[in-house]
Design an enzyme around this catalytic site. Structure first.
Site, PDB file in Angstrom:
ATOM      1  N   LEU A 133       0.840  -1.198   0.000  1.00 18.90           N
ATOM      2  CA  LEU A 133       0.000   0.000   0.000  1.00 18.90           C
ATOM      3  C   LEU A 133       0.873   1.244   0.000  1.00 18.90           C
ATOM      4  O   LEU A 133       1.974   1.241   0.558  1.00 18.90           O
ATOM      5  CB  LEU A 133      -0.911   0.031   1.244  1.00 18.90           C
ATOM      6  CG  LEU A 133      -2.003  -1.033   1.354  1.00 18.90           C
ATOM      7  CD1 LEU A 133      -2.767  -0.843   2.661  1.00 18.90           C
ATOM      8  CD2 LEU A 133      -2.954  -0.981   0.173  1.00 18.90           C
ATOM      9  N   ASP A 134       0.361   2.324  -0.605  1.00 21.03           N
ATOM     10  CA  ASP A 134       1.048   3.613  -0.521  1.00 21.03           C
ATOM     11  C   ASP A 134       1.213   4.015   0.939  1.00 21.03           C
ATOM     12  O   ASP A 134       0.432   3.604   1.816  1.00 21.03           O
ATOM     13  CB  ASP A 134       0.248   4.699  -1.241  1.00 21.03           C
ATOM     14  CG  ASP A 134       0.142   4.464  -2.736  1.00 21.03           C
ATOM     15  OD1 ASP A 134       0.984   3.726  -3.280  1.00 21.03           O
ATOM     16  OD2 ASP A 134      -0.790   5.008  -3.353  1.00 21.03           O
ATOM     17  N   ARG A 135       2.190   4.853   1.196  1.00 20.24           N
ATOM     18  CA  ARG A 135       2.504   5.257   2.564  1.00 20.24           C
ATOM     19  C   ARG A 135       1.286   5.797   3.300  1.00 20.24           C
ATOM     20  O   ARG A 135       1.041   5.468   4.461  1.00 20.24           O
ATOM     21  CB  ARG A 135       3.620   6.305   2.541  1.00 20.24           C
ATOM     22  CG  ARG A 135       3.994   6.842   3.919  1.00 20.24           C
ATOM     23  CD  ARG A 135       5.038   7.925   3.815  1.00 20.24           C
ATOM     24  NE  ARG A 135       5.274   8.554   5.105  1.00 20.24           N
ATOM     25  CZ  ARG A 135       6.009   9.653   5.291  1.00 20.24           C
ATOM     26  NH1 ARG A 135       6.591  10.231   4.246  1.00 20.24           N
ATOM     27  NH2 ARG A 135       6.155  10.164   6.488  1.00 20.24           N
ATOM     28  N   THR A 137      -1.933   5.406   2.533  1.00 19.20           N
ATOM     29  CA  THR A 137      -3.127   4.573   2.449  1.00 19.20           C
ATOM     30  C   THR A 137      -3.104   3.593   3.614  1.00 19.20           C
ATOM     31  O   THR A 137      -2.084   2.954   3.869  1.00 19.20           O
ATOM     32  CB  THR A 137      -3.172   3.818   1.116  1.00 19.20           C
ATOM     33  OG1 THR A 137      -3.216   4.759   0.041  1.00 19.20           O
ATOM     34  CG2 THR A 137      -4.404   2.924   1.043  1.00 19.20           C
ATOM     35  N   ARG A 232      -6.433   6.489  -7.175  1.00 17.65           N
ATOM     36  CA  ARG A 232      -6.255   7.943  -7.138  1.00 17.65           C
ATOM     37  C   ARG A 232      -6.245   8.540  -8.546  1.00 17.65           C
ATOM     38  O   ARG A 232      -6.863   9.579  -8.807  1.00 17.65           O
ATOM     39  CB  ARG A 232      -4.967   8.277  -6.387  1.00 17.65           C
ATOM     40  CG  ARG A 232      -4.957   7.744  -4.963  1.00 17.65           C
ATOM     41  CD  ARG A 232      -3.556   7.655  -4.373  1.00 17.65           C
ATOM     42  NE  ARG A 232      -2.963   8.977  -4.173  1.00 17.65           N
ATOM     43  CZ  ARG A 232      -1.713   9.167  -3.795  1.00 17.65           C
ATOM     44  NH1 ARG A 232      -0.905   8.119  -3.611  1.00 17.65           N
ATOM     45  NH2 ARG A 232      -1.250  10.390  -3.623  1.00 17.65           N
TER      46      ARG A 232
END
Length: 292
Positions: A133-135, A137, A232
């Site tokens: 996951l993105d930082r 998220t 996104r």
């Protein structure tokens, strides 16, 4: 490392075909035959053409995996919601990177998992992040506890059968209650920001409206592909960037300063137990506050 399966059907077949049906094919099959051993009822198989019969126990043995000594152990907390000999499922908080990078080598999700494993007296386990996951998220992340599990789950990543679902709060009101976003996604040069572009990689996102807020919409999202920043990018291209998403022009005055995105559900097929695994976790407080 040792892994076993019982042949439960009534058909005789070569052991290589049995292993293929359990996800051991291609490069992974070469790894098993080159570095490991195949046993049938605890007896070494003379070749991969040996036939197996109903009730037989098929075992593969692999050499132990070497840990990466460069990885730092972090003792910061991490919420592990499921653990067995092959898998870990954790609830990643917002602000925590999934793996070490140029700006952070000491306190990421992977570093914290190493610390958790030490606390569980499993320091020799070598975890692999499966669903990154993105930082900023939050939500569910799947990790394999050894390279063999990581190799087996790779097929589900490639054929998109591993099911990941998200909550997102997007700016504005959507016209359709349900839809698919299928624009290809790419990037210009080395830019961090991705965008919809004709020569990008194929991407597919499905969404369902859950509720309308005063100036935003809560949606459930399912990913069929795993492009960087896919949710996104797709909603930004529709004119509905996520609240708090500064990189993609999302509103920053709605009470949240990170992208309003949370991985709330994870489903995958466990090739060891041959069962479908299902996990959920609640929406974090910063996103819940937006709904009030």
């Amino acid at each position: 490392m040792e892994f076993s399966w019982r042949k439960t059907d009534d058909n005789e077949e070569k052991v290589r075909y049995f292993l293929q049906q359990h996800g051991i094919s291609g490069r992974l099959f070469k790894q098993v035959t080159g570095q490991g051993k195949i046993l049938i009822n605890n007896q070494l198989a003379a070749s991969t053409g040996v036939r197996v019969h109903p009730g037989d126990q098929i075992t593969i043995q692999l050499p132990p995996e070497k840990s990466d000594q460069r990885l730092t152990v972090s003792t910061q907390p991490i919420q592990v919601i499921y653990a067995d000999n092959n898998w870990l499922v954790v609830n990643k908080p917002t602000g925590l990177a999934s793996i070490p990078g140029p700006t952070n080598q000491t306190d990421t999700l992977l570093n914290r998992i190493l610390g958790w494993l030490q606390q569980q007296n499993s320091p020799d386990t070598v975890p692999h992040v499966v669903t990154r996951l993105d930082r900023f998220t939050s939500g569910l992340v799947l990790l394999a506890r050894h390279r063999f599990a990581h190799s087996l789950i790779a097929r589900q990543l490639m054929d998109h059968s591993l099911d990941k679902r998200y909550y997102a709060i997007v700016a504005g009101h959507l016209t359709a209650k349900h839809g698919f976003l299928t624009q290809p996604i790419g990037r210009q040069g080395e830019a961090i920001r991705r965008q919809v572009m004709a020569n990008g990689k194929a991407a597919k996102t499905e969404y369902w409206q859950v509720s309308k807020l005063a100036t935003a919409t809560l949606v459930k999202v399912k990913l069929y592909t795993g492009r960087t920043h896919q949710i996104r990018v797709h909603f930004t291209a529709q004119g509905h960037p996520l609240l708090g998403d500064q990189l993609y022009g999302g509103p920053l005055d709605q009470g949240i300063q990170r992208q309003a995105l949370h991985a709330y559900e994870l489903n995958f097929y466990d090739p060891f137990t041959q069962q479908v695994m299902h996990f959920t976790c609640p929406m974090p407080s910063d996103m819940q506050a937006l709904l009030k």
